[in-house]
Scaffold this motif. Structure first.
Motif, PDB file in Angstrom:
ATOM      1  N   HIS A  85      16.713  14.682  19.962  1.00  0.00           N
ATOM      2  CA  HIS A  85      15.464  14.758  19.207  1.00  0.00           C
ATOM      3  C   HIS A  85      15.432  14.108  17.821  1.00  0.00           C
ATOM      4  O   HIS A  85      16.315  14.592  16.900  1.00  0.00           O
ATOM      5  CB  HIS A  85      15.039  16.392  19.051  1.00  0.00           C
ATOM      6  N   HIS A  88       7.933  20.538  20.019  1.00  0.00           N
ATOM      7  CA  HIS A  88       8.674  21.535  18.872  1.00  0.00           C
ATOM      8  C   HIS A  88       8.450  23.192  19.509  1.00  0.00           C
ATOM      9  O   HIS A  88       7.275  23.323  19.797  1.00  0.00           O
ATOM     10  CB  HIS A  88       8.369  21.478  17.559  1.00  0.00           C
ATOM     11  N   ASP A 105      17.140  15.384  14.746  1.00  0.00           N
ATOM     12  CA  ASP A 105      15.746  15.694  13.888  1.00  0.00           C
ATOM     13  C   ASP A 105      15.543  14.668  13.344  1.00  0.00           C
ATOM     14  O   ASP A 105      16.698  13.624  12.845  1.00  0.00           O
ATOM     15  CB  ASP A 105      15.651  16.939  13.340  1.00  0.00           C
ATOM     16  N   HIS A 149      14.355  22.907  19.356  1.00  0.00           N
ATOM     17  CA  HIS A 149      14.726  23.838  18.529  1.00  0.00           C
ATOM     18  C   HIS A 149      14.905  25.474  19.144  1.00  0.00           C
ATOM     19  O   HIS A 149      16.028  25.827  19.349  1.00  0.00           O
ATOM     20  CB  HIS A 149      13.669  23.969  17.094  1.00  0.00           C
ATOM     21  N   HIS A 178      12.756  11.717  14.922  1.00  0.00           N
ATOM     22  CA  HIS A 178      11.561  11.030  14.385  1.00  0.00           C
ATOM     23  C   HIS A 178      11.850  10.015  13.663  1.00  0.00           C
ATOM     24  O   HIS A 178      12.088   9.822  12.390  1.00  0.00           O
ATOM     25  CB  HIS A 178      10.677  12.086  13.686  1.00  0.00           C
TER      26      HIS A 178
HETATM   27 ZN   LIG Z   1      11.334  17.453  15.051  1.00  0.00          ZN
END
Ligand SMILES: [Zn+2]
Length: 443
Positions: free
Chosen positions: A63, A212, A302, A251, A65
């Protein structure tokens, strides 16, 4: 292209023979032709001396970005709400489409150098990220992040149809290295009507979903008050946990015992990004209970605006140290389990089945670590070395699908000098600052 690595030690992650010493490994095309027992007539184009090197399956990141590299260091020592509302969304309001290309390219440079060959990305203008993945030789599962507005229908900055068209346009591209999935932001940013449409489209196109889920007690309380369901149960009721391909729920910080049973039953992948939780002072998900309940868990970083890097060595270490400390149990998270959570598990979550293990016939997603630095010596336990002492500077060679991406400081597919310059220039523009080579500590 045929490559042989001679006299190497390998942590294969193959339970039947986890550690092999002094073996040869043969790569033919995109595949591992042999891991030990290389036929005498295998004629390589390139032979690498593997002495003092450790072969490992390459890492995958469950995961991130990626283009948020542009906001690395921009929002520090803040609570999650301030971090997001006062800093991140302000910077992202100045984001331009081409910024995403350069931010993601910077992320790819960073990941390759840390031995990561695949990542699950969730952001905007995802054609730009797909281009970077195609050019870099890496693998990725890409989702165009989607916000909903209003109660049941209209939508964020990108029309819903455009995000679906992206999923169809790039599905299986670059010889299968680019995979795609649907990408609602979350249950609190996308209304139920939109989420149901997303599940319908995922069935029509034949993909999964990445979003998420259940990040805070507040989200739990709001969900129970509004829908009479926990966020996980609500996601299940909306059909988001029963799709043709994997569901990645990033998460799951705040979950009930029933939620864990549901996630396990559905085979949902929970992406666990421990460094972000610690840095933003979020609730730590009960990862040990998740694993004990049979939930699929994979590690991720993340985005670099929170983590602040894209380095799975760091995440493995953070998870191991935190779990041992909080459970007061040195066996809480054994080193081989941590390695699996950063290799085979995220590869499977992303749909790159077969990666994450060094065995004949598997994809040649391989890294070689140089184990000569002082922090490796003595080499009593190589798995402990990887998890607790290695750093990304030890990564000497990186292959993805048999293509060499990195060799002892040299990038073979990415123009790192240009990427660094473009990314930094754009990062300063986004926050209205003049370009400087470095900025001082701002207090
Ligand atoms: Zn995230």
């Amino acid at each position: 292209m045929r490559t042989v690595i001679r006299n190497v030690t390998a942590l294969t992650m193959d339970p039947s023979r986890p550690l092999l010493t002094g073996i040869d490994i043969a790569i033919e095309g995109a595949t591992l032709a042999a891991v030990g027992g290389v036929p005498a007539d295998f004629a390589p184009d390139e032979a690498i001396d593997g002495r003092e090197l450790l072969a490992l399956p390459a890492f995958f990141n469950a995961h991130t970005h990626a283009a948020m590299t542009l906001e690395r260091g921009w929002a520090e020592d803040l609570a999650f709400e301030q971090w997001l509302n006062d800093k991140i969304w302000v910077a992202e309001s100045a984001l331009e489409e081409e910024d995403v290309y350069w931010g993601a390219a910077l992320a790819c440079c960073e990941m390759v150098r840390a031995g990561v060959v695949g990542f699950a990305d969730h952001y905007f203008w995802m054609d730009q990220v797909a281009r970077v993945v195609e050019e870099s030789g890496m693998k990725a599962l890409l989702a165009w992040c989607h916000f909903g507005i209003g109660t049941e229908h209209e939508l964020g900055q990108t029309p819903f149809e455009e995000t679906v068209a992206f999923v169809e346009r790039w599905k299986g591209a670059a010889g299968g290295r680019v995979r795609t999935t649907m990408g609602p932001h979350s249950l609190y940013m996308d209304p139920p009507g939109v989420l149901r449409r997303i599940a319908e489209e995922a069935h029509r196109v034949g993909v999964g979903v990445h979003f998420h889920l259940a990040e805070s007690q507040e989200q739990m309380d709001n969900s129970v008050a509004r829908y009479g369901l926990t966020p996980v149960a609500h996601a299940a009721a909306l059909g988001l946990l029963d799709l043709p391909e994997a569901t990645i729920a990033a998460h799951c910080n705040v979950v009930t015992g029933d939620d864990l049973a549901l996630l396990a039953e559905k085979g949902t992948w929970v992406a666990h990004t421990a460094k972000t939780y610690q840095k933003l002072a979020m609730a730590m998900p009960p990862i040990a209970s998740m694993i004990a309940a049979g939930v699929n868990v994979a590690l991720g970083t993340d985005g670099p605006a929170s983590n602040s890097d894209l380095n799975l060595f760091e995440v493995m270490r953070a998870v191991g140290l935190y779990q041992k400390g909080v459970q007061q149990d040195p066996q809480a998270m054994p080193r081989m389990a941590l390695l699996r959570l950063a290799t085979e598990a995220p590869a499977a979550a992303l749909g790159f089945t077969g990666s994450g293990v060094l065995a004949p016939g598997r994809p040649a997603d391989v890294i070689l670590l140089d184990t000569t630095a002082p922090h490796w010596i003595p080499r009593h336990d190589l798995a402990a070395g990887v998890v607790y002492t290695a750093n990304s500077g030890d990564v000497a060679y990186v292959w993805c699908d048999g293509r060499l991406l990195y060799r002892r400081g040299d990038y073979l597919t990415l123009d790192v000098e240009r990427i660094r310059w473009e990314a930094e220039r754009r990062a300063f523009r986004m926050v209205g600052q003049p370009m400087q080579s470095m900025r001082a500590y701002q207090g």
